[in-house]
Design a protein around this motif. Structure first.
Motif, PDB file in Angstrom:
ATOM      1  N   ALA A   1       0.836  -1.243  -0.011  1.00 58.59           N
ATOM      2  CA  ALA A   1       0.093   0.036  -0.138  1.00 58.59           C
ATOM      3  C   ALA A   1       0.941   1.310  -0.032  1.00 58.59           C
ATOM      4  O   ALA A   1       2.112   1.383   0.435  1.00 58.59           O
ATOM      5  N   ALA A   2       0.227   2.317  -0.408  1.00 62.13           N
ATOM      6  CA  ALA A   2       1.152   3.714  -0.240  1.00 62.13           C
ATOM      7  C   ALA A   2       0.372   4.643   0.192  1.00 62.13           C
ATOM      8  O   ALA A   2      -0.854   4.894   0.042  1.00 62.13           O
ATOM      9  N   VAL A   3       0.880   5.678   0.828  1.00 62.15           N
ATOM     10  CA  VAL A   3       0.167   7.138   1.481  1.00 62.15           C
ATOM     11  C   VAL A   3       1.309   8.058   1.318  1.00 62.15           C
ATOM     12  O   VAL A   3       2.369   7.888   1.405  1.00 62.15           O
TER      13      VAL A   3
ATOM     14  N   LEU B   1       7.668   9.457   8.678  1.00 61.70           N
ATOM     15  CA  LEU B   1       7.448   7.927   8.864  1.00 61.70           C
ATOM     16  C   LEU B   1       6.651   7.436   9.715  1.00 61.70           C
ATOM     17  O   LEU B   1       5.864   6.324   9.209  1.00 61.70           O
ATOM     18  N   ALA B   2       6.823   7.808  10.826  1.00 59.35           N
ATOM     19  CA  ALA B   2       5.869   7.255  11.930  1.00 59.35           C
ATOM     20  C   ALA B   2       4.447   7.441  11.643  1.00 59.35           C
ATOM     21  O   ALA B   2       3.675   6.538  11.824  1.00 59.35           O
ATOM     22  N   ILE B   3       4.038   8.452  11.382  1.00 59.44           N
ATOM     23  CA  ILE B   3       2.623   8.878  10.804  1.00 59.44           C
ATOM     24  C   ILE B   3       2.277   7.870   9.702  1.00 59.44           C
ATOM     25  O   ILE B   3       1.048   7.518   9.452  1.00 59.44           O
ATOM     26  N   GLY B   4       3.298   7.900   8.837  1.00 63.29           N
ATOM     27  CA  GLY B   4       3.168   7.165   7.429  1.00 63.29           C
ATOM     28  C   GLY B   4       2.590   5.813   7.870  1.00 63.29           C
ATOM     29  O   GLY B   4       1.884   5.161   7.220  1.00 63.29           O
ATOM     30  N   LYS B   5       3.563   5.077   8.630  1.00 60.43           N
ATOM     31  CA  LYS B   5       3.209   3.706   9.110  1.00 60.43           C
ATOM     32  C   LYS B   5       2.022   3.564   9.688  1.00 60.43           C
ATOM     33  O   LYS B   5       1.099   2.233   9.519  1.00 60.43           O
ATOM     34  N   ASN B   6       1.561   4.305  10.171  1.00 62.33           N
ATOM     35  CA  ASN B   6       0.073   4.217  11.116  1.00 62.33           C
ATOM     36  C   ASN B   6      -0.766   4.055   9.820  1.00 62.33           C
ATOM     37  O   ASN B   6      -1.861   3.534  10.007  1.00 62.33           O
ATOM     38  N   GLY B   7      -0.631   5.227   9.040  1.00 65.99           N
ATOM     39  CA  GLY B   7      -1.604   5.318   8.093  1.00 65.99           C
ATOM     40  C   GLY B   7      -1.562   4.170   7.193  1.00 65.99           C
ATOM     41  O   GLY B   7      -2.693   3.390   6.776  1.00 65.99           O
ATOM     42  N   LEU B   8      -0.350   3.531   7.085  1.00 66.66           N
ATOM     43  CA  LEU B   8      -0.239   2.328   6.006  1.00 66.66           C
ATOM     44  C   LEU B   8      -0.903   1.128   6.652  1.00 66.66           C
ATOM     45  O   LEU B   8      -1.510   0.431   5.985  1.00 66.66           O
TER      46      LEU B   8
ATOM     47  N   GLU C   1      -3.374  21.118   0.436  1.00 63.03           N
ATOM     48  CA  GLU C   1      -2.163  20.894   1.160  1.00 63.03           C
ATOM     49  C   GLU C   1      -0.884  20.441   0.406  1.00 63.03           C
ATOM     50  O   GLU C   1       0.074  20.769   0.817  1.00 63.03           O
ATOM     51  N   ASP C   2      -0.911  19.666  -0.517  1.00 66.55           N
ATOM     52  CA  ASP C   2      -0.062  19.304  -1.276  1.00 66.55           C
ATOM     53  C   ASP C   2       0.623  20.536  -2.207  1.00 66.55           C
ATOM     54  O   ASP C   2       1.909  20.399  -2.314  1.00 66.55           O
ATOM     55  N   PHE C   3      -0.128  21.338  -2.727  1.00 62.78           N
ATOM     56  CA  PHE C   3       0.462  22.607  -3.100  1.00 62.78           C
ATOM     57  C   PHE C   3       0.991  23.502  -2.318  1.00 62.78           C
ATOM     58  O   PHE C   3       1.966  24.022  -2.449  1.00 62.78           O
ATOM     59  N   ALA C   4       0.548  23.680  -1.075  1.00 63.20           N
ATOM     60  CA  ALA C   4       1.071  24.533   0.218  1.00 63.20           C
ATOM     61  C   ALA C   4       2.265  23.660   0.817  1.00 63.20           C
ATOM     62  O   ALA C   4       2.919  24.187   1.615  1.00 63.20           O
ATOM     63  N   ALA C   5       2.533  22.353   0.691  1.00 65.61           N
ATOM     64  CA  ALA C   5       3.434  21.774   1.540  1.00 65.61           C
ATOM     65  C   ALA C   5       4.881  22.076   1.194  1.00 65.61           C
ATOM     66  O   ALA C   5       5.288  22.421  -0.119  1.00 65.61           O
ATOM     67  N   GLY C   6       5.699  22.141   2.160  1.00 65.35           N
ATOM     68  CA  GLY C   6       7.145  22.600   2.010  1.00 65.35           C
ATOM     69  C   GLY C   6       7.864  21.134   1.605  1.00 65.35           C
ATOM     70  O   GLY C   6       8.760  21.179   0.962  1.00 65.35           O
ATOM     71  N   VAL C   7       7.501  20.173   2.418  1.00 65.51           N
ATOM     72  CA  VAL C   7       7.974  18.827   1.859  1.00 65.51           C
ATOM     73  C   VAL C   7       6.829  17.804   1.634  1.00 65.51           C
ATOM     74  O   VAL C   7       5.736  17.738   2.547  1.00 65.51           O
ATOM     75  N   ASP C   8       7.246  17.129   0.613  1.00 67.38           N
ATOM     76  CA  ASP C   8       5.996  16.161   0.235  1.00 67.38           C
ATOM     77  C   ASP C   8       6.674  14.740  -0.063  1.00 67.38           C
ATOM     78  O   ASP C   8       7.542  14.732  -0.669  1.00 67.38           O
ATOM     79  N   MET C   9       6.239  13.576   0.707  1.00 62.70           N
ATOM     80  CA  MET C   9       6.689  12.390   0.201  1.00 62.70           C
ATOM     81  C   MET C   9       5.675  11.434   0.052  1.00 62.70           C
ATOM     82  O   MET C   9       4.569  11.492   0.446  1.00 62.70           O
ATOM     83  N   ASN C  10       6.069  10.544  -0.741  1.00 61.69           N
ATOM     84  CA  ASN C  10       5.224   9.157  -0.904  1.00 61.69           C
ATOM     85  C   ASN C  10       5.870   7.826  -0.541  1.00 61.69           C
ATOM     86  O   ASN C  10       7.070   7.726  -0.670  1.00 61.69           O
ATOM     87  N   LEU C  11       5.135   7.360   0.460  1.00 59.05           N
ATOM     88  CA  LEU C  11       5.610   5.935   1.039  1.00 59.05           C
ATOM     89  C   LEU C  11       4.919   4.653   0.518  1.00 59.05           C
ATOM     90  O   LEU C  11       3.865   4.737   0.462  1.00 59.05           O
ATOM     91  N   VAL C  12       6.015   3.768   0.149  1.00 59.46           N
ATOM     92  CA  VAL C  12       5.306   2.296  -0.222  1.00 59.46           C
ATOM     93  C   VAL C  12       5.886   1.345   0.592  1.00 59.46           C
ATOM     94  O   VAL C  12       7.068   1.253   0.713  1.00 59.46           O
ATOM     95  N   MET C  13       4.784   0.947   1.506  1.00 57.50           N
ATOM     96  CA  MET C  13       5.514  -0.314   2.154  1.00 57.50           C
ATOM     97  C   MET C  13       4.697  -1.747   1.966  1.00 57.50           C
ATOM     98  O   MET C  13       3.492  -1.556   1.672  1.00 57.50           O
ATOM     99  N   ASN C  14       5.287  -2.608   2.415  1.00 58.25           N
ATOM    100  CA  ASN C  14       4.533  -4.094   2.588  1.00 58.25           C
ATOM    101  C   ASN C  14       3.889  -4.105   3.901  1.00 58.25           C
ATOM    102  O   ASN C  14       4.360  -3.507   4.806  1.00 58.25           O
TER     103      ASN C  14
END
Ligand code: UDP
Length: 251
Positions: A171-173, A229-236, A190-203
């Motif tokens: 999955a990805a978030v 990474l921590a909030i990303g992992k929770n979402g994933l 938010e994407d437009f306003a974001a200073g940093v934008d990341m896409n995380l893909v995890m199994n």
């Protein structure tokens, strides 16, 4: 509630910093596909469909590579954005962004399957964005895993393959820094306003498949990276649960 939530001010759509938009899967939207789903992720909606060809690309035959292949195509439908988006075919070439995204989808999905067990077949994954509001690539990956799971269920039930080739779900978030606050799952504003934008893909075993991160309007510290990474992992983790439930939906 995580530390990140406590430090956040509210987001313009009322979400907490570590909160996903609502995600739903509507399966079998493309009856001629072997597996398909419409993933509705907030106001982002992507049709993900899998079709199977009983052949492999020429380069595999030439190089003596055994097993099957999986490849993906991504496109935004003309009416997926507020301003009509011209089809690539009318321009005569695929745009660079679409190409980058479809390669990412292909890499992500190849990470969740043992292609040796697929036999001499090509799995085509088509992702068509019906409505875009940020995170179309992460929705495409997350939805494609469900479409692929449905396609594999069909191949197993009609005896075309004997062993399940799927490994760990993928999955990805997206995550980012909005006003210096680490936030999960950015929408377009938010994407437009974001200073940093990341896409995380995890199994689902916690293995990272790919991380794309850019400090577009600034840099980010290692601490901020770890928070994202921590909030990303929770979402994933939530997304893996939703995928599992979607794959158990009755036809
Ligand atoms: N977008 C758009 N037109 C385009 C490309 C992007 O309206 O040609 C919008 C769309 O809402 C998309 C968002 O910008 O979801 C963010 O685009 P990005 O390239 O960061 O990819 P995504 O977040 O969709 O994976």
């Amino acid at each position: 509630m995580s530390d990140t939530t406590q430090i956040s001010k509210s987001r313009h759509d009322g979400r907490a910093a570590d909160q996903l938009r609502p995600v739903e899967f509507k399966n079998h939207v493309a009856p001629h596909a072997t597996g398909s789903t419409l993933i509705e992720w907030g106001n982002t909606r992507v049709i993900c469909a899998v079709m199977i060809e009983d052949t492999v690309p020429r380069w595999m035959k030439d190089q003596g590579v055994t097993g099957g292949w999986l490849t993906a195509e991504y496109s935004m439908l003309p009416y997926s954005t507020l301003q009509r988006k011209q089809r690539d075919i009318s321009k005569g070439k695929i745009d660079g962004r679409s190409q980058e995204i479809q390669r990412l989808i292909g890499r992500a999905l190849r990470a969740c399957i043992d292609l040796e067990k697929v036999g001499q077949r090509t799995l085509w994954i088509d992702c068509d964005v019906l409505q875009a509001d940020g995170g179309t690539r992460t929705a495409a990956i997350t939805g494609s895993y469900v479409a692929l799971g449905l396609a594999i269920q069909k191949l197993l039930s009609n005896g075309k393959i004997s062993t399940n080739p799927l490994l760990s779900p993928v999955a990805a978030v997206s995550v980012g820094l909005v006003d210096e606050t680490p936030c999960l799952d950015l929408n377009y504003v938010e994407d437009f306003a974001a200073g940093v934008d990341m896409n995380l893909v995890m199994n689902a075993d916690g293995g990272w498949v790919e991380i794309q991160g850019t400090g577009e309007k600034g840099t980010f510290s290692t601490e901020q990276f770890n928070q994202m990474l921590a909030i990303g992992k929770n979402g994933l983790r939530q997304l893996f649960d939703l995928q599992t439930r979607a794959l158990k939906q009755q036809p």
